[in-house]
Design a protein around this motif. Structure first.
Motif, PDB file in Angstrom:
ATOM      1  N   LYS A   1      41.279  50.631  33.467  1.00  0.00           N
ATOM      2  CA  LYS A   1      42.000  51.632  32.690  1.00  0.00           C
ATOM      3  C   LYS A   1      42.626  52.686  33.590  1.00  0.00           C
ATOM      4  N   MET A   2      41.939  53.001  34.687  1.00  0.00           N
ATOM      5  CA  MET A   2      42.431  54.030  35.595  1.00  0.00           C
ATOM      6  C   MET A   2      43.265  53.438  36.736  1.00  0.00           C
ATOM      7  N   GLN A   3      43.524  52.145  36.650  1.00  0.00           N
ATOM      8  CA  GLN A   3      44.347  51.444  37.640  1.00  0.00           C
ATOM      9  C   GLN A   3      43.750  51.514  39.055  1.00  0.00           C
ATOM     10  N   VAL A   4      42.428  51.395  39.112  1.00  0.00           N
ATOM     11  CA  VAL A   4      41.731  51.240  40.385  1.00  0.00           C
ATOM     12  C   VAL A   4      41.543  49.745  40.617  1.00  0.00           C
ATOM     13  N   PRO A   5      41.958  49.209  41.756  1.00  0.00           N
ATOM     14  CA  PRO A   5      41.757  47.772  41.998  1.00  0.00           C
ATOM     15  C   PRO A   5      40.283  47.408  41.838  1.00  0.00           C
ATOM     16  N   VAL A   6      40.010  46.320  41.105  1.00  0.00           N
ATOM     17  CA  VAL A   6      38.627  46.012  40.760  1.00  0.00           C
ATOM     18  C   VAL A   6      38.390  44.507  40.802  1.00  0.00           C
ATOM     19  N   GLY A   7      37.145  44.157  41.106  1.00  0.00           N
ATOM     20  CA  GLY A   7      36.686  42.775  41.039  1.00  0.00           C
ATOM     21  C   GLY A   7      35.318  42.751  40.394  1.00  0.00           C
ATOM     22  N   ILE A   8      34.895  41.563  39.934  1.00  0.00           N
ATOM     23  CA  ILE A   8      33.621  41.424  39.236  1.00  0.00           C
ATOM     24  C   ILE A   8      32.797  40.328  39.901  1.00  0.00           C
ATOM     25  N   ARG A   9      31.537  40.634  40.157  1.00  0.00           N
ATOM     26  CA  ARG A   9      30.625  39.637  40.726  1.00  0.00           C
ATOM     27  C   ARG A   9      30.415  38.507  39.733  1.00  0.00           C
ATOM     28  N   ASN A  10      30.522  37.268  40.230  1.00  0.00           N
ATOM     29  CA  ASN A  10      30.320  36.095  39.380  1.00  0.00           C
ATOM     30  C   ASN A  10      28.931  35.487  39.519  1.00  0.00           C
ATOM     31  N   VAL A  11      28.415  35.429  40.761  1.00  0.00           N
ATOM     32  CA  VAL A  11      27.132  34.748  40.990  1.00  0.00           C
ATOM     33  C   VAL A  11      26.337  35.512  42.048  1.00  0.00           C
TER      34      VAL A  11
END
Length: 318
Positions: A245-255
């Protein structure tokens, strides 16, 4: 019986003798046998198997030349379609797109408090991202050594867990902090680790559900041009949503690669690869525990067999 006309008799003038008429008829018969078949015979055509192995619509058309011989029609070279813009400009032809290989980023968490399990990773000649805890005995040393090996460093930010009996460690940010206290602690933590280009959460099953805390943290990261990796220590985490929402580059842990112990790493690597093949990319997290570096090293052929490209996590944030 009527007598045959005699030569020199008036009735025989202008008539052809019977013998000559028979000869003329015979000659006409022979000529008809030769000429008539030629008249009705179709022009010779090459009877090669034209349609064998070809699409009907790809065959050349034929035209008759003089009614006696078939010749292939001359092909006209198609001109490329070039769309025009206003002002006489034209679009350039786009380059042929090549399908990218699936990509995986590996993050090594909890760097800074143990030495040998971390330094075992130096032997791995692959892109790795080291998540360094602030204020650890080896935090600064290992961050610098990783940078010397062209690896990436992110801050492993301690956040409050749901279980209050668990201590997230030095530099942790708690819900009870005022905005000023939380921001001050965040800035100290960032300054304690050299070469930081992003942040992921250490623990934080409670902290990542705190909207105000996540908004404060993402505001600071955006100002500094840093990215965030949500470790997803709880499914109801708000961290990645606030970052987006704040346009901060983001990633999500999968495993979590070592979530089933050292012996479970090969299985978890296969799960990670499957996610990357389905999604195009995936992020795996392991920890600085004895034997983890070797277990990951032993699994490198699995990445190669699946044609996975290993990259730093900064290449996967969006």
């Amino acid at each position: 019986m009527t007598p045959l006309p005699q030569l020199g008799h008036p009735l025989s003038r202008g008539r052809v003798p019977l013998r000559i008429r028979f000869r003329l008829l015979f000659i006409l018969f022979l000529l008809s046998e030769l000429i008539l078949p030629l008249t009705f015979m179709s022009p010779a055509v090459n009877r090669l198997p034209l349609f064998e192995g070809k699409d009907l619509f790809s065959l050349d058309c034929f035209t008759s030349v003089g009614g006696s011989q078939y010749q292939p029609a001359p092909k006209k070279k198609a001109l490329p379609f070039v769309p025009h813009l206003e002002g006489g400009k034209t679009y350039s032809a786009p380059e042929k797109e090549t399908r990218a290989r699936p990509r995986i980023a590996l993050i090594i968490d909890d760097v800074g408090f143990v030495r040998q399990p971390t330094e075992d990773f130096w032997a791995l000649d692959i892109p790795l991202t080291f998540a360094v805890l602030p204020w650890g005995k080896y935090s600064e040393l290992h961050a610098k050594q990783a940078l010397q090996r062209n690896q990436q460093i992110i801050l492993h930010l301690p956040l409050e867990p749901l279980d209050s009996s668990i201590n997230p460690g030095a530099g942790a940010i708690f819900e009870s902090f005022s905005p000023q206290e939380a921001l001050q602690q965040l800035r100290k933590n960032l300054a304690a680790v050299p070469g930081v280009i992003g942040v992921n959460n250490h623990m934080g099953s409670k902290g990542t559900q705190d909207l105000k805390m996540m908004t404060l943290i993402m505001t600071e990261l955006k100002m500094r041009g840093l990215f965030f990796i949500d470790s997803m220590t709880i499914k109801s985490s708000l961290a990645w949503k606030v970052a987006q929402k704040m346009q901060v580059p983001v990633g999500i842990r999968n495993v979590f690669l070592d979530g089933l112990g050292i012996e479970g790493i090969p299985l978890q690597v296969r799960v990670l690869i499957e996610k990357a093949l389905n999604q195009g990319s995936a992020i795996g997290i392991a920890h600085t525990r004895p034997g983890v570096a070797k277990a990951i090293s032993d699994c490198l052929p699995l990445f190669q067999q699946a044609q996975i490209e290993l990259v730093h996590v900064s290449q996967l944030v969006k």
